[in-house]
Design an enzyme around this catalytic site. Sequence first.
Site, PDB file in Angstrom:
ATOM      1  N   ASP A  11       0.878  -1.166   0.000  1.00  0.00           N
ATOM      2  CA  ASP A  11       0.000   0.000   0.000  1.00  0.00           C
ATOM      3  C   ASP A  11       0.918   1.220   0.000  1.00  0.00           C
ATOM      4  OD1 ASP A  11      -1.647   2.116   0.574  1.00  0.00           O
ATOM      5  OD2 ASP A  11      -2.308   1.369   2.541  1.00  0.00           O
ATOM      6  N   LYS A  73       2.694  11.268  -3.670  1.00  0.00           N
ATOM      7  CA  LYS A  73       1.640  10.469  -4.309  1.00  0.00           C
ATOM      8  C   LYS A  73       0.653  11.371  -5.052  1.00  0.00           C
ATOM      9  CE  LYS A  73      -1.700   6.862  -3.145  1.00  0.00           C
ATOM     10  NZ  LYS A  73      -2.229   6.016  -2.068  1.00  0.00           N
ATOM     11  N   GLU A 174      -7.180   0.572  -4.352  1.00  0.00           N
ATOM     12  CA  GLU A 174      -7.137   0.471  -2.885  1.00  0.00           C
ATOM     13  C   GLU A 174      -8.465  -0.033  -2.289  1.00  0.00           C
ATOM     14  OE1 GLU A 174      -5.809   4.381  -1.880  1.00  0.00           O
ATOM     15  OE2 GLU A 174      -3.789   3.982  -2.593  1.00  0.00           O
ATOM     16  N   ASP A 196     -12.830   5.494   2.077  1.00  0.00           N
ATOM     17  CA  ASP A 196     -11.373   5.593   2.271  1.00  0.00           C
ATOM     18  C   ASP A 196     -10.957   7.057   2.350  1.00  0.00           C
ATOM     19  OD1 ASP A 196      -8.635   5.627   2.104  1.00  0.00           O
ATOM     20  OD2 ASP A 196      -8.486   4.334   0.360  1.00  0.00           O
TER      21      ASP A 196
END
Length: 539
Positions: A11, A73, A174, A196
Amino acid sequence: MADRPRIVGIDLGTTNTLVASVRNRIPKIVPTDRGNLILPSVVALSSKGDLLVGGVAKDQMVTNPRNTLWGTKRLIGRKYHSKSVEDLRGAFPYDIVEGPGGDAAVMLDGKLYSLPQVSSFVLSQLKTIAEQFLGGPIDAAVISVPAYYNDNQRQAVKEAGRLAGFDVKRIVNEPTAAALAYGFNRGLDQKILVYDLGGGTFDVSVLHLSGNVFEVLATGGDTFLGGADFDNRIMEYVLERFREETKVDLAENPIALQRIKNAAEAAKIDLTLIPNVVIDLPFIDERKGKPLDLRIPLTREFLNSLTGDLVDRTFDICDRVLAEKGIARSEIDEIILVGGQSRMPLVQQKIQAHFGKPPRKGVHPDECVALGAALLGDSLGSIDAVTLLDALSMPIGYALPNGRVKRIIEKNSLIPMVKSFRLPPPKEPGAPFIELDIFQGDSDLMVDNEYLGTVRVPSAAAGRKIDFRLTEECLLQVMVEEASGMRKVDLATRDTPEQLKKALQEVVIKRDTQPVPSSNGTNDDRGLLSSIKSIFRRG
Ligand code: AMP
């Protein structure tokens, strides 16, 4: 040893990165050399010129902010001149520059690094950690990405994995990985919503679980909504209070700002457990040679009032995603929380109020994505492999001469999939090539979407079949019909910003003589014009 794991699940988070492996069908997070289960996604160059990764890099963030890369990211797989990078440039203390191919890149002590390179430093650190812990070489990985990542971002993460020495077997969304961690081998028949809320992004996916078939029904999100926005609200409040009390503005003091940022995040996390905290930063600045201390109390209730609208925004997105598929809130059997920010009590309270049921306990919000990725990696190629039916989060199409996008693959299309159409004629009669500039994004206007590349084929191919294929990793492949069958075409990259500007200039010239038809049948092109203006300003 025959059962030694050779594939890991990773992850790669905005804030932290985790690696997991499966032994005897049980997935576990691999601890780092500091004994933690997480590795901060931070890369830095020390004052001595050493490359630092993880906790050691994070430790020197305050004293060396310009050479400490965090939050990358949000930048990986983006063009330097894209609107998203434009919006982010001021948010980071390090230098974001234009790299090869127009990609956003970063500078460390005057040296340029691509963003896949930066992520590869984190990934290769994890590879070493996993190899030491598991006692043997690890050569393959499944790496997760936000469902909302476009093709460029997915390709860039794959590249990062390759640079770190991994054979990247799969890029997995994810929320899908989180759903796997929850439902793998449990024989469930449920509709679940994965909520999320991480450090930088919000993702929501609705899945139908039926045994080991995981079907994504709908997905959506906001790549600019996450824990960092909560921290920013606290920071703004702290700066304002300090300004009121001392008449000193700390906004121009990068070290003070970094200290406040860290303290704001720590206060936010503490307020998950306790109702009151004090943000206490001695000697934050000085006035006339005398130290100034910062001491500001903060209650959970006040934090809730500072950030309630951010939480509400997540529900607007959830409702939109459900409405797109005509799913009622009451049809959702379980709500799975992912991402550190979902631990905030206000988030959990508001979920209960919004969906009429509490979120599911027992799925670890930090760990489930890596665990699910590891389970997927372990199951690949085995007879009881899981079936993932994922969905495309943003439509893909090609640019029309009027600056709009012709959609070829719609949002929420089930993947893997193929969409065929006929190649249009070249833009100008007699031109030697047909060029299709491919874009991905929710907007009808190409300038608001992400440029993926250009299909360039001889004009004689007009009218032939062209396939847009989405692989199970949600990566685009283009095939064009030839006498011998379908042939894969590599996407050419054009100098995007310049090309876009040129194309848009043509639109402006044309616009003076003829109205630009919009896709909804009206001639209202105000949106297009404002986008054109903003791109010119950027240039
Ligand atoms: P992730 O991207 O999933 O690692 O999430 C990181 C984000 O979660 C950061 O913004 C953290 O500040 C936030 N976070 C972590 N733990 C908590 C907590 N207990 N309460 C509120 N936010 C948290």
